[in-house]
Design an enzyme around this catalytic site. Sequence first.
Site, PDB file in Angstrom:
ATOM      1  N   LYS A  33      18.155 -71.427   8.983  1.00 50.75           N
ATOM      2  CA  LYS A  33      18.315 -70.007   8.632  1.00 50.75           C
ATOM      3  C   LYS A  33      19.448 -69.434   9.442  1.00 50.75           C
ATOM      4  O   LYS A  33      19.715 -69.922  10.542  1.00 50.75           O
ATOM      5  CB  LYS A  33      17.004 -69.254   8.921  1.00 50.75           C
ATOM      6  CG  LYS A  33      15.823 -69.738   8.099  1.00 50.75           C
ATOM      7  CD  LYS A  33      15.893 -69.248   6.682  1.00 50.75           C
ATOM      8  CE  LYS A  33      14.753 -69.845   5.853  1.00 50.75           C
ATOM      9  NZ  LYS A  33      14.668 -69.320   4.511  1.00 50.75           N
ATOM     10  N   LYS A  81       4.513 -65.222   5.127  1.00 52.15           N
ATOM     11  CA  LYS A  81       5.205 -63.999   4.690  1.00 52.15           C
ATOM     12  C   LYS A  81       5.094 -63.711   3.196  1.00 52.15           C
ATOM     13  O   LYS A  81       5.458 -62.644   2.740  1.00 52.15           O
ATOM     14  CB  LYS A  81       6.684 -64.098   5.080  1.00 52.15           C
ATOM     15  CG  LYS A  81       7.497 -65.101   4.248  1.00 52.15           C
ATOM     16  CD  LYS A  81       8.961 -65.133   4.662  1.00 52.15           C
ATOM     17  CE  LYS A  81       9.741 -66.065   3.739  1.00 52.15           C
ATOM     18  NZ  LYS A  81      11.095 -66.323   4.176  1.00 52.15           N
ATOM     19  N   LYS A 101      15.905 -79.158   5.040  1.00 57.79           N
ATOM     20  CA  LYS A 101      15.836 -78.692   3.655  1.00 57.79           C
ATOM     21  C   LYS A 101      16.862 -77.599   3.425  1.00 57.79           C
ATOM     22  O   LYS A 101      16.942 -76.643   4.200  1.00 57.79           O
ATOM     23  CB  LYS A 101      14.431 -78.165   3.340  1.00 57.79           C
ATOM     24  CG  LYS A 101      14.299 -77.618   1.933  1.00 57.79           C
ATOM     25  CD  LYS A 101      12.928 -76.981   1.734  1.00 57.79           C
ATOM     26  CE  LYS A 101      12.913 -76.033   0.561  1.00 57.79           C
ATOM     27  NZ  LYS A 101      13.863 -74.913   0.667  1.00 57.79           N
ATOM     28  N   ASP A 150      18.282 -74.255   1.727  1.00 59.82           N
ATOM     29  CA  ASP A 150      17.646 -73.077   1.152  1.00 59.82           C
ATOM     30  C   ASP A 150      17.994 -73.020  -0.337  1.00 59.82           C
ATOM     31  O   ASP A 150      18.966 -73.630  -0.783  1.00 59.82           O
ATOM     32  CB  ASP A 150      18.069 -71.811   1.889  1.00 59.82           C
ATOM     33  CG  ASP A 150      16.859 -70.928   2.161  1.00 59.82           C
ATOM     34  OD1 ASP A 150      15.954 -70.905   1.294  1.00 59.82           O
ATOM     35  OD2 ASP A 150      16.815 -70.270   3.202  1.00 59.82           O
ATOM     36  N   GLU A 151      17.182 -72.291  -1.096  1.00 58.91           N
ATOM     37  CA  GLU A 151      17.303 -72.372  -2.555  1.00 58.91           C
ATOM     38  C   GLU A 151      18.639 -71.847  -3.083  1.00 58.91           C
ATOM     39  O   GLU A 151      19.122 -72.325  -4.111  1.00 58.91           O
ATOM     40  CB  GLU A 151      16.120 -71.654  -3.229  1.00 58.91           C
ATOM     41  CG  GLU A 151      15.992 -70.156  -2.985  1.00 58.91           C
ATOM     42  CD  GLU A 151      15.381 -69.823  -1.639  1.00 58.91           C
ATOM     43  OE1 GLU A 151      14.901 -70.754  -0.955  1.00 58.91           O
ATOM     44  OE2 GLU A 151      15.409 -68.637  -1.262  1.00 58.91           O
ATOM     45  N   HIS A 175      11.222 -76.745  -5.528  1.00 55.36           N
ATOM     46  CA  HIS A 175      11.160 -75.364  -5.016  1.00 55.36           C
ATOM     47  C   HIS A 175      10.940 -74.452  -6.214  1.00 55.36           C
ATOM     48  O   HIS A 175      11.433 -74.746  -7.301  1.00 55.36           O
ATOM     49  CB  HIS A 175      12.460 -75.026  -4.283  1.00 55.36           C
ATOM     50  CG  HIS A 175      12.401 -73.729  -3.524  1.00 55.36           C
ATOM     51  ND1 HIS A 175      12.685 -72.525  -4.107  1.00 55.36           N
ATOM     52  CD2 HIS A 175      12.068 -73.467  -2.247  1.00 55.36           C
ATOM     53  CE1 HIS A 175      12.541 -71.564  -3.202  1.00 55.36           C
ATOM     54  NE2 HIS A 175      12.157 -72.104  -2.053  1.00 55.36           N
TER      55      HIS A 175
HETATM   56  C1  CAP Z   1      10.926 -70.284   3.704  1.00 51.26           C
HETATM   57  C2  CAP Z   1      11.806 -70.276   2.498  1.00 51.26           C
HETATM   58  C3  CAP Z   1      11.155 -70.643   1.153  1.00 51.26           C
HETATM   59  C4  CAP Z   1       9.879 -69.869   0.811  1.00 51.26           C
HETATM   60  C5  CAP Z   1       9.551 -69.827  -0.663  1.00 51.26           C
HETATM   61  C6  CAP Z   1      12.424 -68.920   2.327  1.00 51.26           C
HETATM   62  O1  CAP Z   1      11.605 -70.002   4.896  1.00 51.26           O
HETATM   63  O2  CAP Z   1      12.875 -71.148   2.689  1.00 51.26           O
HETATM   64  O3  CAP Z   1      12.106 -70.450   0.160  1.00 51.26           O
HETATM   65  O4  CAP Z   1       8.858 -70.507   1.497  1.00 51.26           O
HETATM   66  O5  CAP Z   1       8.239 -69.401  -0.908  1.00 51.26           O
HETATM   67  O6  CAP Z   1      13.612 -68.847   2.074  1.00 51.26           O
HETATM   68  O7  CAP Z   1      11.697 -67.938   2.427  1.00 51.26           O
HETATM   69  P1  CAP Z   1      10.807 -69.555   6.218  1.00 51.26           P
HETATM   70  P2  CAP Z   1       7.142 -70.400  -1.477  1.00 51.26           P
HETATM   71  O8  CAP Z   1      10.074 -70.788   6.727  1.00 51.26           O
HETATM   72  O9  CAP Z   1      11.848 -69.116   7.199  1.00 51.26           O
HETATM   73  O10 CAP Z   1       9.874 -68.457   5.849  1.00 51.26           O
HETATM   74  O11 CAP Z   1       7.094 -71.603  -0.565  1.00 51.26           O
HETATM   75  O12 CAP Z   1       5.886 -69.608  -1.424  1.00 51.26           O
HETATM   76  O13 CAP Z   1       7.558 -70.785  -2.847  1.00 51.26           O
HETATM   77 MG    MG Z   2      14.003 -70.578   0.951  1.00 50.62          MG
END
Ligand code: CAP
Ligand code: MG
Length: 438
Positions: A160, A319, A186, A188-189, A278
């Site tokens: 992050k 979160k 991983k 991020d999306e 994801h």
């Molecule tokens: C988590 C994360 C994931 C979320 C998606 C984000 O980061 O990379 O995309 O978990 O939600 O960008 O928020 P953190 P879900 O560990 O910093 O929160 O897994 O519920 O689909």
């Molecule tokens: Mg993410």
Amino acid sequence: MPEKFDIIYHEFVDENYKPSGTDLIVVFRVTPAKGISIYDAAGRVAAESSVGTWTTLSVKPSLFEKLKAKAYRLHDLGDGSWLVWVAYPLELFEEGSIPNLASSVLGNIFGMKAIEGLRVEDIVFPREYIEWFPGPQHGVTGVREILKIRDRPILATVPKPKLGYTPEEYGKIAYEILVGGVDLVKDDENFAGQKFCRFEARLREVMKAIDKAEKETGERKGYLANVTANIKEMEKRIKLVADYGNQFIMIDFLTVGWAALHHARELAEEYKLAIHGHRAFHAAFTRNPRHGVSMFVIAKLGRLAGLDHLHIGTPGVGKMDAKTMEVIDYARLLREPVFKPREDDIIHMEQDWAGLKPVLPVSSGGLHPGNLQPVIEKLGADVLLQVGGGVIGHPDGPRAGAAAVRQAIDAILRGIPLDEYAKEHRELARALEKWGHV
Ligand code: CAP
Ligand code: MG
């Protein structure tokens, strides 16, 4: 003159119908619009998602009666909405095509004036339908085998903030995370192949970090490389990942779509890659309890389509908005050979997976060393825990953050209270100081 043919919506409701073993069953939550009876609403849903139309016709296909969907059970939820079970003859659907299924039962029906709200809660697949699909290639055991991790949750970290690193910076942070004790980096999306960090340049740097970290730790490491893109670009990226010797790809499968996932699954077979699913975009239609498609259905389609990992949310902590029992059900649905609904669950039905491999559930979103315990207690150790901010945000940096997560996992699995373990483990102590624990 052709015989006059009246399509009457009530014809699509038959409470005496007993579904055959090869019917595909969809459980809808239907809220009829003002002035529309549940029979009208249920009939329209069954008609519009199978062989019906809105007007009378003077022609009738020979297969009409055979292919009609039937709303065979109606249950009043007492709040203006009803559960409606609809049985669809298997012949209605093209073999092995989730797009075709979705265009039918997740299609036009959401927009009909006759309904105020419509939610697809469950789809129960007959064995014959499941046999058209590959399911996961590696599954839980296969993924554990790649990483040689047998007795604890698998750990991943998204560097992050989401975007902004150059390939070199990203490689550096990947190394810190991996050497600190996390198994997988991983993407991020929304990190794709932007100008400031092209996909191959980033892959090259992360693979260097993996090599180095593997040598130094003696552990296997990997990269959930985000190949989400337009199809041709996605193909290139999948091949690149394999060429560089990494065994994982990540796909944001709801934004690229089911056909793209199908294609990626075929390429993954060729290159022996595991697919990390994801689910960005899901909450646009899973969040409203009276309208849309449930995450339960998305998870089922994900197992059919062949994801090896799937995000399911965090039970009670973290979160993102998620309901504990539902998250536990998603994990059971993904892992078990036959899903059996809880006794108090009136919505879902038993699903026999006809031998499809299990998917590894991913719990992610606001996790840190202090809130992993309830996740493991509720979901068990056969999970992938993604801790992003909760690693990178550690007061002593990402390497210490990764170590703190490993220490928390050790303590939890050994039944030692975190505070106790933290006395001898500085990284964990510093993480708990910052984020506390539940
Ligand atoms: C988590 C994360 C994931 C979320 C998606 C984000 O980061 O990379 O995309 O978990 O939600 O960008 O928020 P953190 P879900 O560990 O910093 O929160 O897994 O519920 O689909
Ligand atoms: Mg993410």
